[in-house]
Design a protein around this motif. Structure first.
Motif, short mmCIF file in Angstrom:
data_model
loop_
_atom_site.label_atom_id
_atom_site.label_comp_id
_atom_site.label_asym_id
_atom_site.label_seq_id
_atom_site.Cartn_x
_atom_site.Cartn_y
_atom_site.Cartn_z
N LYS A 94 -10.62 -73.50 -32.23
CA LYS A 94 -10.88 -73.96 -33.60
C LYS A 94 -9.59 -74.44 -34.27
O LYS A 94 -9.57 -75.50 -34.91
CB LYS A 94 -11.52 -72.83 -34.40
CG LYS A 94 -11.95 -73.22 -35.78
CD LYS A 94 -12.67 -72.07 -36.48
CE LYS A 94 -13.07 -72.47 -37.88
NZ LYS A 94 -13.74 -71.36 -38.56
N ALA A 95 -8.50 -73.66 -34.09
CA ALA A 95 -7.22 -74.03 -34.68
C ALA A 95 -6.69 -75.33 -34.09
O ALA A 95 -6.03 -76.12 -34.79
CB ALA A 95 -6.21 -72.91 -34.49
N ALA A 96 -7.02 -75.60 -32.82
CA ALA A 96 -6.57 -76.83 -32.15
C ALA A 96 -7.49 -78.01 -32.44
O ALA A 96 -7.23 -79.13 -31.98
CB ALA A 96 -6.46 -76.59 -30.64
N GLY A 97 -8.59 -77.74 -33.14
CA GLY A 97 -9.54 -78.81 -33.46
C GLY A 97 -10.41 -79.22 -32.28
O GLY A 97 -10.84 -80.36 -32.19
N LEU A 98 -10.65 -78.28 -31.38
CA LEU A 98 -11.50 -78.58 -30.20
C LEU A 98 -12.92 -78.12 -30.41
O LEU A 98 -13.24 -77.24 -31.08
CB LEU A 98 -10.90 -77.91 -28.96
CG LEU A 98 -9.47 -78.34 -28.61
CD1 LEU A 98 -8.95 -77.49 -27.47
CD2 LEU A 98 -9.44 -79.81 -28.23
#
Length: 98
Positions: A94-98
């Motif tokens: 989620k933090a990596a935008g995946l």
């Protein structure tokens, strides 16, 4: 992993082999087991404590890495109970935008 059908087939073959065993052969085998102190027969207590484990993945979907994290981060995820590593992976995705 064997299917239910495979397990049934193997069970049937084992029962046929047991039925075809000569008279007294089973007693002779059990006597040998009891006489071998180095390899005792495993009882119900052993199997009650035994844990089933997965084998290696056929096609690994994850990669093993070494990662240094703050102790508080690890403690927070572990405190949430089993599955903490998967939850940590989800948070990183989620933090990596995946």
């Amino acid at each position: 992993m064997p299917t239910k059908s495979d397990r049934n087939t193997l069970r049937e073959r084992a029962l046929k082999a047991l039925a075809a065993m000569p008279e007294g052969e089973n007693q002779r085998i059990n006597g040998g087991i009891q006489a071998d102190a180095d390899n005792p027969e495993l009882g119900e207590e052993f199997f009650a404590k035994a844990k089933r484990m997965r084998g290696p993945q056929k096609a690994p979907t994850k990669k093993l890495v070494s990662l240094r994290l703050d102790p508080e981060v690890i403690e927070r995820f572990r405190a949430m109970g089993p599955g903490w590593q998967a939850r940590m992976n989800d948070a990183l995705r989620k933090a990596a935008g995946l």
